[in-house]
Write a protein that holds these residues in place. Structure first.
Motif, PDB file in Angstrom:
ATOM      1  N   TRP A 168      34.714  28.265  46.913  1.00 17.01           N
ATOM      2  CA  TRP A 168      35.188  29.643  46.786  1.00 17.01           C
ATOM      3  C   TRP A 168      34.193  30.677  47.313  1.00 17.01           C
ATOM      4  O   TRP A 168      34.586  31.763  47.717  1.00 17.01           O
ATOM      5  CB  TRP A 168      35.511  29.948  45.324  1.00 17.01           C
ATOM      6  CG  TRP A 168      36.718  29.219  44.824  1.00 17.01           C
ATOM      7  CD1 TRP A 168      37.736  28.716  45.564  1.00 17.01           C
ATOM      8  CD2 TRP A 168      37.037  28.907  43.460  1.00 17.01           C
ATOM      9  NE1 TRP A 168      38.672  28.104  44.772  1.00 17.01           N
ATOM     10  CE2 TRP A 168      38.273  28.207  43.461  1.00 17.01           C
ATOM     11  CE3 TRP A 168      36.418  29.139  42.238  1.00 17.01           C
ATOM     12  CZ2 TRP A 168      38.885  27.752  42.301  1.00 17.01           C
ATOM     13  CZ3 TRP A 168      37.031  28.685  41.084  1.00 17.01           C
ATOM     14  CH2 TRP A 168      38.251  27.994  41.111  1.00 17.01           C
ATOM     15  N   ARG A 169      32.909  30.374  47.310  1.00 13.03           N
ATOM     16  CA  ARG A 169      31.898  31.326  47.773  1.00 13.03           C
ATOM     17  C   ARG A 169      31.104  30.704  48.911  1.00 13.03           C
ATOM     18  O   ARG A 169      30.702  29.548  48.820  1.00 13.03           O
ATOM     19  CB  ARG A 169      30.985  31.742  46.614  1.00 13.03           C
ATOM     20  CG  ARG A 169      31.712  32.570  45.574  1.00 13.03           C
ATOM     21  CD  ARG A 169      30.929  32.687  44.278  1.00 13.03           C
ATOM     22  NE  ARG A 169      31.667  33.506  43.299  1.00 13.03           N
ATOM     23  CZ  ARG A 169      32.647  33.037  42.543  1.00 13.03           C
ATOM     24  NH1 ARG A 169      33.030  31.776  42.669  1.00 13.03           N
ATOM     25  NH2 ARG A 169      33.270  33.826  41.693  1.00 13.03           N
ATOM     26  N   TYR A 170      30.849  31.504  49.960  1.00 11.73           N
ATOM     27  CA  TYR A 170      30.297  30.968  51.204  1.00 11.73           C
ATOM     28  C   TYR A 170      29.053  31.739  51.628  1.00 11.73           C
ATOM     29  O   TYR A 170      28.933  32.947  51.408  1.00 11.73           O
ATOM     30  CB  TYR A 170      31.350  31.040  52.320  1.00 11.73           C
ATOM     31  CG  TYR A 170      32.519  30.111  52.093  1.00 11.73           C
ATOM     32  CD1 TYR A 170      32.586  28.885  52.727  1.00 11.73           C
ATOM     33  CD2 TYR A 170      33.546  30.454  51.211  1.00 11.73           C
ATOM     34  CE1 TYR A 170      33.648  28.024  52.505  1.00 11.73           C
ATOM     35  CE2 TYR A 170      34.614  29.606  50.984  1.00 11.73           C
ATOM     36  CZ  TYR A 170      34.657  28.385  51.638  1.00 11.73           C
ATOM     37  OH  TYR A 170      35.711  27.533  51.410  1.00 11.73           O
ATOM     38  N   GLU A 222      41.565  30.548  44.245  1.00 14.38           N
ATOM     39  CA  GLU A 222      40.912  31.843  44.404  1.00 14.38           C
ATOM     40  C   GLU A 222      40.754  32.116  45.892  1.00 14.38           C
ATOM     41  O   GLU A 222      40.775  31.189  46.712  1.00 14.38           O
ATOM     42  CB  GLU A 222      39.524  31.860  43.739  1.00 14.38           C
ATOM     43  CG  GLU A 222      39.538  31.933  42.232  1.00 14.38           C
ATOM     44  CD  GLU A 222      38.153  32.194  41.662  1.00 14.38           C
ATOM     45  OE1 GLU A 222      37.255  32.591  42.443  1.00 14.38           O
ATOM     46  OE2 GLU A 222      37.972  31.994  40.446  1.00 14.38           O
ATOM     47  N   VAL A 223      40.541  33.387  46.215  1.00 12.68           N
ATOM     48  CA  VAL A 223      40.272  33.768  47.605  1.00 12.68           C
ATOM     49  C   VAL A 223      38.827  33.438  47.923  1.00 12.68           C
ATOM     50  O   VAL A 223      37.913  33.773  47.163  1.00 12.68           O
ATOM     51  CB  VAL A 223      40.540  35.275  47.821  1.00 12.68           C
ATOM     52  CG1 VAL A 223      40.175  35.674  49.249  1.00 12.68           C
ATOM     53  CG2 VAL A 223      41.995  35.594  47.527  1.00 12.68           C
ATOM     54  N   GLY A 224      38.604  32.745  49.060  1.00 16.03           N
ATOM     55  CA  GLY A 224      37.247  32.435  49.482  1.00 16.03           C
ATOM     56  C   GLY A 224      36.483  33.704  49.816  1.00 16.03           C
ATOM     57  O   GLY A 224      36.996  34.588  50.507  1.00 16.03           O
ATOM     58  N   LYS A 225      35.253  33.794  49.348  1.00 15.66           N
ATOM     59  CA  LYS A 225      34.450  35.006  49.520  1.00 15.66           C
ATOM     60  C   LYS A 225      33.322  34.751  50.505  1.00 15.66           C
ATOM     61  O   LYS A 225      32.424  33.943  50.246  1.00 15.66           O
ATOM     62  CB  LYS A 225      33.898  35.459  48.166  1.00 15.66           C
ATOM     63  CG  LYS A 225      34.975  35.867  47.174  1.00 15.66           C
ATOM     64  CD  LYS A 225      34.361  36.270  45.844  1.00 15.66           C
ATOM     65  CE  LYS A 225      35.449  36.773  44.883  1.00 15.66           C
ATOM     66  NZ  LYS A 225      36.450  35.739  44.572  1.00 15.66           N
ATOM     67  N   GLU A 252      43.184  35.804  55.115  1.00 12.12           N
ATOM     68  CA  GLU A 252      42.124  35.486  54.174  1.00 12.12           C
ATOM     69  C   GLU A 252      42.324  34.053  53.712  1.00 12.12           C
ATOM     70  O   GLU A 252      43.445  33.527  53.719  1.00 12.12           O
ATOM     71  CB  GLU A 252      42.125  36.445  52.979  1.00 12.12           C
ATOM     72  CG  GLU A 252      43.435  36.469  52.211  1.00 12.12           C
ATOM     73  CD  GLU A 252      43.451  37.527  51.125  1.00 12.12           C
ATOM     74  OE1 GLU A 252      42.509  38.340  51.088  1.00 12.12           O
ATOM     75  OE2 GLU A 252      44.385  37.539  50.307  1.00 12.12           O
ATOM     76  N   GLU A 290      38.799  38.448  59.819  1.00 12.11           N
ATOM     77  CA  GLU A 290      39.028  37.005  59.798  1.00 12.11           C
ATOM     78  C   GLU A 290      40.382  36.734  60.454  1.00 12.11           C
ATOM     79  O   GLU A 290      41.415  37.127  59.928  1.00 12.11           O
ATOM     80  CB  GLU A 290      39.003  36.481  58.365  1.00 12.11           C
ATOM     81  CG  GLU A 290      37.699  36.766  57.630  1.00 12.11           C
ATOM     82  CD  GLU A 290      37.781  36.454  56.149  1.00 12.11           C
ATOM     83  OE1 GLU A 290      38.435  35.444  55.808  1.00 12.11           O
ATOM     84  OE2 GLU A 290      37.213  37.205  55.343  1.00 12.11           O
ATOM     85  N   SER A 310      30.049  26.424  51.745  1.00 11.00           N
ATOM     86  CA  SER A 310      30.529  26.890  50.445  1.00 11.00           C
ATOM     87  C   SER A 310      29.688  26.345  49.293  1.00 11.00           C
ATOM     88  O   SER A 310      28.856  25.448  49.455  1.00 11.00           O
ATOM     89  CB  SER A 310      31.983  26.453  50.249  1.00 11.00           C
ATOM     90  OG  SER A 310      32.031  25.093  49.849  1.00 11.00           O
ATOM     91  N   ASP A 341      31.794  41.621  54.677  1.00  4.93           N
ATOM     92  CA  ASP A 341      33.177  42.010  54.970  1.00  4.93           C
ATOM     93  C   ASP A 341      33.368  42.082  56.478  1.00  4.93           C
ATOM     94  O   ASP A 341      32.844  42.975  57.146  1.00  4.93           O
ATOM     95  CB  ASP A 341      33.484  43.357  54.325  1.00  4.93           C
ATOM     96  CG  ASP A 341      34.955  43.733  54.475  1.00  4.93           C
ATOM     97  OD1 ASP A 341      35.757  42.822  54.752  1.00  4.93           O
ATOM     98  OD2 ASP A 341      35.286  44.923  54.313  1.00  4.93           O
TER      99      ASP A 341
END
Length: 489
Positions: free
Chosen positions: A331-333, A284-287, A272, A294, A326, A291
């Motif tokens: 952080w969000r994609y 933060e974990v990239g979202k 991740e 990866e 992103s 789902d």
């Protein structure tokens, strides 16, 4: 008229093929009062392998030949001198029969500082642009080296451990990392079983990042994700250090962000993406928008605030992946382009047009289901790769309208309505890739073909193309594939 903007050339240091034993490189040395260029020639012992412009004004030129010989010019290429007699011990063979210099490292902090890596335990340095040299005896065979961006004397370097030298039985073979604060004269051991290392952010000169394995015995693992590897961080040149991100296997420090591929603690061979930003490196974990598996990442571009991220959702050798864009935090994609063409080294057919915002060119595979079911030979025969461009930062991707005429003025029958367009080779190809430059706004050179798909088999339909309006319109400028560069205009 547009031909005046660029040249299709061989490298400025050109080899004359008619001389089988001696080699000549050509170099521009002056201009006459009438404006004509005067070219000089200098004989060297083999092909040119590396060229570096050094010194405070870039007037000093260092050339390395295939045989490891160093040549230097201090007057912008007018006169040349072989440096090996000045580099004590450089003409002696090492234990493997190698002679001369292996690699050249030029300090970005001071371009008079150059490190010449030898093939064995001996290396050479200069701190005055090659006026004098110092031999570093008693060192170690360097595997990889990183020079500090702001302090010229600071170096990080890696070597194979002593366990790797046992020919009959290799045991406890790993990569060790050392630090030098005096430009290679002395070294201090930092860490063993290292997967990656580098200096840190520009604002924190003493910062060091290292990915290392927890288990310090046996042979080091390569080429796979490992839950027992961690990303460590130090703020005092590794006098003290601590785990920054657990299971962090690989990282990329780019602009104001740190990207880290973190091994999954639940699934083998999956990762991740963690993105850290700001001075405190808050992460933060990239979202991603959905789902999916990866397996690896390629950071394509961060030059305009947001991040273009290529994610491999298949196996390690899957020749395509998806491109995501992103938000401003990274952080969000959101999905931008599916099935972007890639190779096994993680290189992707994706390129920003330099100097202009929001314009990119990429290749994607139209028939990914077929590619996954066939071997490499059949892939090239039946792969449907298509070139597209975006002018709104990945919001919309479109095929490229083909030129209306070839270089000889003959009409070309290729229209978007019939599924025919211009296709260009990217970095995954052996041919010239799409190319632009910061100082040549709107100009693009590339090799490719017109048709329904990119000719990945190199069947002979490849030509050289040029755009002077950032990819809106294209011209065929030369039959065949060529090496190209923008001149100093």
């Amino acid at each position: 008229q547009f031909l005046q903007f660029f040249v299709i050339i061989y490298p400025i240091l050109c080899m004359k093929k008619e001389l089988p034993k001696k080699n000549i490189f050509n170099h521009t040395v002056d201009k006459t009062d009438q404006g004509t260029v005067v070219v000089g020639e200098y004989v060297i012992d083999s092909n040119v392998e590396d060229v570096r412009w050094i010194g405070k004004t870039n007037k000093i030129i260092i050339v390395k030949s295939n045989l490891g010989t160093i040549y230097r010019s201090s007057d912008d290429g007018r006169n040349w001198e072989n440096q090996m007699d000045k580099m004590l011990g450089s003409t002696l063979e090492d234990t493997n029969g190698n002679i001369g210099i292996s690699e050249i490292y030029v300090s970005e902090a001071n371009k008079n500082y150059i490190f010449f890596k030898g093939h064995g335990n001996i290396h050479w340095t200069t701190t005055d642009g090659g006026d004098s040299y110092e031999m570093l005896a008693g060192s170690f065979p360097i595997k990889q080296m990183v020079l500090h961006d702001s302090v010229p004397e600071w170096i990080l370097a890696s070597k194979w451990s002593d366990g790797c030298k046992q020919v009959d039985l290799v045991q406890n073979c790993s990569i060790d990392v050392y630090r030098s604060l005096d430009f290679g004269r002395s070294w201090k051991f930092l860490e063993s079983y290292v997967a990656q290392f580098s200096f840190g952010r520009e604002k924190y000169p003493k910062e060091i990042f290292i990915v290392s394995y927890e288990i310090k015995q046996g042979d080091q693992k390569f080429g796979s994700w490992d839950k027992k590897a961690n990303l460590y961080k130090s703020s005092d040149l590794w006098e003290t250090f601590s785990i920054f991100i657990s299971r962090g296997n690989r990282y990329l420090l780019q602009d104001k962000r740190l990207f880290v591929a973190v091994a999954s603690d639940k699934k083998d061979n999956e990762v991740e993406l963690v993105v850290a930003k700001d001075e405190q490196l808050k992460y933060e974990v990239g979202k991603l928008p959905f789902d999916v598996h990866e397996h690896s990442y390629t950071i394509l571009d961060t030059s305009q605030g947001a991040v273009f991220l290529h994610v491999n959702h298949g196996n390690f050798d899957t020749p395509f992946g998806n491109i995501y864009l992103s938000d401003s935090d990274g952080w969000r994609y959101t999905l931008s382009l599916k099935n972007n063409r890639r190779d096994q080294n993680g290189r992707c057919d994706f390129q920003k047009i330099q100097g202009l915002e929001g314009i990119y060119v990429a290749n994607y595979i139209e028939n990914p289901e077929f590619i996954e079911r066939h071997d490499n030979e059949n892939q090239q025969k039946h792969e449907h790769a298509i070139t597209v461009m975006t002018f709104d930062k990945g919001g919309k991707w479109s095929r490229i309208k083909a030129p209306t005429r070839d270089v000889y003025g003959n009409l070309l029958d290729c229209s978007l309505q019939n599924g025919c367009s211009l296709h260009l080779h990217g970095i995954t190809s052996e041919l010239g890739t799409f190319y632009s430059a910061q100082t040549a706004l709107g100009l693009i050179l590339a090799t490719g073909n017109i048709g329904n798909f990119l000719d990945v088999s190199h069947s002979g339909s490849i030509n050289t193309y040029f755009s002077r309006d950032a990819g809106q319109t294209w011209f065929e400028v030369r039959k065949g594939s060529h090496i190209y560069e923008f001149g100093d205009h």
